[in-house]
Design an enzyme around this catalytic site. Structure first.
Site, PDB file in Angstrom:
ATOM      1  CD  GLN A  18      -2.972  -1.157   2.237  1.00  0.00           C
ATOM      2  OE1 GLN A  18      -2.719  -1.712   3.300  1.00  0.00           O
ATOM      3  NE2 GLN A  18      -4.119  -0.532   2.033  1.00  0.00           N
ATOM      4  NE  ARG A  75      -0.099  -4.718  11.835  1.00  0.00           N
ATOM      5  CZ  ARG A  75      -1.181  -4.918  11.079  1.00  0.00           C
ATOM      6  NH1 ARG A  75      -2.160  -4.029  11.056  1.00  0.00           N
ATOM      7  NH2 ARG A  75      -1.294  -6.003  10.359  1.00  0.00           N
ATOM      8  CG  HIS A 119      -1.010  -6.073   5.343  1.00  0.00           C
ATOM      9  ND1 HIS A 119      -1.142  -5.406   6.537  1.00  0.00           N
ATOM     10  CD2 HIS A 119      -2.135  -5.800   4.647  1.00  0.00           C
ATOM     11  CE1 HIS A 119      -2.298  -4.753   6.558  1.00  0.00           C
ATOM     12  NE2 HIS A 119      -2.917  -4.972   5.412  1.00  0.00           N
ATOM     13  CG  ASN A 163      -3.560  -7.387   7.886  1.00  0.00           C
ATOM     14  OD1 ASN A 163      -3.704  -6.793   8.946  1.00  0.00           O
ATOM     15  ND2 ASN A 163      -4.320  -7.150   6.826  1.00  0.00           N
ATOM     16  CD  GLU A 164      -8.020  -6.824   8.183  1.00  0.00           C
ATOM     17  OE1 GLU A 164      -8.404  -6.862   6.998  1.00  0.00           O
ATOM     18  OE2 GLU A 164      -8.276  -5.866   8.939  1.00  0.00           O
ATOM     19  CG  ASN A 293      -6.342  -5.347  11.867  1.00  0.00           C
ATOM     20  OD1 ASN A 293      -5.564  -5.183  12.797  1.00  0.00           O
ATOM     21  ND2 ASN A 293      -5.936  -5.626  10.647  1.00  0.00           N
ATOM     22  CE1 TYR A 295     -10.090   0.406   9.310  1.00  0.00           C
ATOM     23  CE2 TYR A 295      -9.687  -1.948   9.473  1.00  0.00           C
ATOM     24  CZ  TYR A 295      -9.216  -0.658   9.286  1.00  0.00           C
ATOM     25  OH  TYR A 295      -7.890  -0.433   9.090  1.00  0.00           O
ATOM     26  CD  GLU A 354      -5.205  -2.783   9.508  1.00  0.00           C
ATOM     27  OE1 GLU A 354      -6.280  -2.472   8.941  1.00  0.00           O
ATOM     28  OE2 GLU A 354      -4.377  -3.550   9.001  1.00  0.00           O
ATOM     29  CD1 TRP A 401      -6.046   2.193   7.270  1.00  0.00           C
ATOM     30  CD2 TRP A 401      -4.355   0.780   7.745  1.00  0.00           C
ATOM     31  NE1 TRP A 401      -5.478   1.811   6.080  1.00  0.00           N
ATOM     32  CE2 TRP A 401      -4.446   0.951   6.341  1.00  0.00           C
ATOM     33  CE3 TRP A 401      -3.358  -0.035   8.283  1.00  0.00           C
ATOM     34  CZ2 TRP A 401      -3.569   0.299   5.472  1.00  0.00           C
ATOM     35  CZ3 TRP A 401      -2.508  -0.681   7.409  1.00  0.00           C
ATOM     36  CH2 TRP A 401      -2.616  -0.508   6.018  1.00  0.00           C
ATOM     37  CD  GLU A 408      -8.374   0.419   1.645  1.00  0.00           C
ATOM     38  OE1 GLU A 408      -7.383   0.640   2.375  1.00  0.00           O
ATOM     39  OE2 GLU A 408      -9.057  -0.602   1.726  1.00  0.00           O
ATOM     40  CD1 TRP A 409      -6.580  -3.000   0.999  1.00  0.00           C
ATOM     41  CD2 TRP A 409      -4.948  -3.908  -0.239  1.00  0.00           C
ATOM     42  NE1 TRP A 409      -5.519  -3.292   1.832  1.00  0.00           N
ATOM     43  CE2 TRP A 409      -4.515  -3.850   1.105  1.00  0.00           C
ATOM     44  CE3 TRP A 409      -4.072  -4.457  -1.189  1.00  0.00           C
ATOM     45  CZ2 TRP A 409      -3.248  -4.297   1.521  1.00  0.00           C
ATOM     46  CZ3 TRP A 409      -2.804  -4.905  -0.775  1.00  0.00           C
ATOM     47  CH2 TRP A 409      -2.428  -4.823   0.556  1.00  0.00           C
TER      48      TRP A 409
HETATM   49  C1  FCB Z   1      -7.960  -3.506   6.432  1.00  0.00           C
HETATM   50  C2  FCB Z   1      -6.599  -3.809   5.833  1.00  0.00           C
HETATM   51  C3  FCB Z   1      -5.767  -2.579   5.586  1.00  0.00           C
HETATM   52  C4  FCB Z   1      -6.603  -1.427   5.065  1.00  0.00           C
HETATM   53  C5  FCB Z   1      -7.820  -1.208   5.932  1.00  0.00           C
HETATM   54  C6  FCB Z   1      -8.681  -0.047   5.505  1.00  0.00           C
HETATM   55  O1  FCB Z   1      -8.834  -4.549   6.156  1.00  0.00           O
HETATM   56  O2  FCB Z   1      -5.869  -4.652   6.680  1.00  0.00           O
HETATM   57  O3  FCB Z   1      -4.726  -2.929   4.711  1.00  0.00           O
HETATM   58  O4  FCB Z   1      -6.913  -1.642   3.754  1.00  0.00           O
HETATM   59  O5  FCB Z   1      -8.589  -2.367   5.953  1.00  0.00           O
END
Ligand code: FCB
Length: 446
Positions: A18, A75, A119, A163-164, A293, A295, A354, A401, A408-409
């Site tokens: 990223q 991180r 990641h 990660n995730e 993490n 959100y 995150e 984060w 952003e992917w």
């Molecule tokens: C998470 C990811 C991170 C970023 C955030 C917004 O799922 O781990 O890389 O994209 O979302």
């Protein structure tokens, strides 16, 4: 705001693909995200991580920004294809040397380095051999973890293996909206199992290499039924088993949740054949911490026509980020206290690895980026974390984060999560108001 315990960890988080750019430098091999982002139609606006934040060349400036904010931790993730360009075999010295310089720069600035080993930027050569669907990838990950540990363990404060695991399984292998873009539905279960096995093998490698503290950064969300109807509660339980328990029970309880196993075997009994004797004990290697993490909650109702009979929607009646994600700080409190309740004495100390939100930030004529929304977001989530601590959750740190706006992917550069604005045409960094909010907050904690 209240004082946190002395030694509390305050950082920001990023990920290699990223922010780094420099995809052809230092002997780096191709990753699945290079392939995916260069495939037309996969990423918004055709964006790629080829340059990203050019952090590979600008890391000193970025570390200086962290230090000036008063942050005491960072991180980052290590790009596997920089260390082993094809994911196996010989180590690429130039790749290790980059992270060596980064770690030393951080320590010189009084910032603890926290490193994630995976990641999502899997070496493309491993994907060509099946990626995480192939059991061999777990073993290759264990080898790679040893190489990184051997070089950095003397200076890294905490290692996160992956990660995730859930999001990578879901978006990368089940739905195909992220690299490697495979849409296998529940047939993607081997990619979950092999990530968790790879985690266990990496924990073992990191310990052999002398790592002081080892954990994982998983994504968690409370799953809330859309109504009091029984069907909706059952749908919520099913999703909870699949998105939360499936990815953490094996690590902390040494078993898969029965409800998730039922769903998998109903869809295809052969799916469970990937679980070999001894795998769960490898996965259950003791951890020093669990990274969280967070959100937003998942909000669900029953729908017999939807996959697994579960339809997910967006929680109504909230403030929303630019991504359309609802702002729900109490979901973080519930996640943290829920982990404590579910895993009891096997629950290691927790870190928020995150937490953050996207906005369409612009630099004003006066040079300021007015992102009060983001300052408030962090303030409320830090407060929600503190509430969980007063209710008995042992939380030791918070990583926002992200440090910088970044790739952003699948959304490319359209979603900005940084405390620092990045002009992607010039690479000029502009600390936002939320950066200064953190600076003031951290002065109050000193
Ligand atoms: C998470 C990811 C991170 C970023 C955030 C917004 O799922 O781990 O890389 O994209 O979302």
């Amino acid at each position: 705001m209240a004082q946190f315990p002395a030694g509390f960890v305050w950082g920001t988080a990023t990920a290699s693909y990223q922010i780094e750019g420099a995809v052809h430098e230092g002997g780096r091999g191709a990753s699945i995200w290079d392939t995916f982002s260069h495939t037309p139609g996969r990423v918004k606006n055709g964006d790629t991580g080829d340059v990203a934040c050019d952090h590979y060349h600008r890391f000193r400036e970025d570390v200086a920004l962290m230090a000036a904010a008063g942050l005491n931790a960072y991180r980052f993730s290590v790009a596997w294809p920089r260390i082993q360009p094809t994911g196996r075999g010989r180590v690429n010295e130039a790749g290790l040397a980059f992270y060596d310089r980064l770690v030393d720069e951080l320590l010189g600035a009084g910032i603890q380095p926290w490193a994630t080993l995976f990641h999502w930027d899997l070496p493309q050569a491993l994907e060509d051999a099946g990626g995480w669907m192939n059991r061999d990838t777990a073993h290759r990950f264990g080898d790679y973890a040893y190489l990184v540990g051997e070089r950095l363990a003397d200076r890294v404060a905490g290692f996160m293996t992956l990660n995730e695991t859930y999001i990578h399984f879901l978006l990368g292998y089940a739905l195909g909206t992220h690299a490697p873009g495979r849409a296998l539905g529940l047939g993607a279960f081997p990619a979950a199992h092999h990530q968790l096995l790879g985690h266990g093998l990496a924990v073992r490698s990191l310990r052999e290499a002398g790592a002081r503290s080892v954990g994982i950064a998983n994504n968690f969300a409370p799953v809330w039924p859309a109504s009091d109807r029984d069907e909706d509660h059952q749908a919520a339980n099913r999703l909870d088993a699949l998105r939360n328990h499936l990815f953490t029970d094996p690590l902390l309880r040494g078993e898969y949740p029965a409800l998730a196993l039922d769903m998998l075997s109903q869809s295809d009994p052969a799916l469970l054949d990937v679980i070999l004797p001894g795998d769960l004990s490898v996965m259950a290697a003791p951890l020093d911490f669990l990274g969280v993490n967070y959100y937003q909650p998942d909000w669900v109702r029953a729908n017999p026509a939807a996959p697994l009979g579960v339809e997910t929607g967006t929680l109504p009646g909230r403030d929303y980020t630019a991504f359309g994600w609802p702002v729900v700080p109490e979901g973080l409190t519930q996640t943290l206290t829920g982990l404590k309740a579910r895993y009891a004495e096997t629950c290691p100390p927790l870190y928020i690895t995150e937490s953050g939100c996207s906005q369409h930030d612009v630099v004003g004529e006066d040079g300021r980026v007015r992102d009060d929304f983001r300052s408030r977001y962090h303030e409320e989530h830090i407060e929600a974390m503190r509430t969980a601590m007063t209710q008995g959750a042992e939380v030791r740190g918070y990583f926002a984060w992200s440090l910088l706006d970044n790739f952003e992917w699948a959304e490319g550069y359209s979603q900005r999560f940084g405390l620092v604005h990045v002009d992607f045409a010039t690479q000029v960094r502009t600390p936002k108001d939320s950066y200064f909010w953190f600076q003031t907050f951290l002065q109050g904690q000193a």
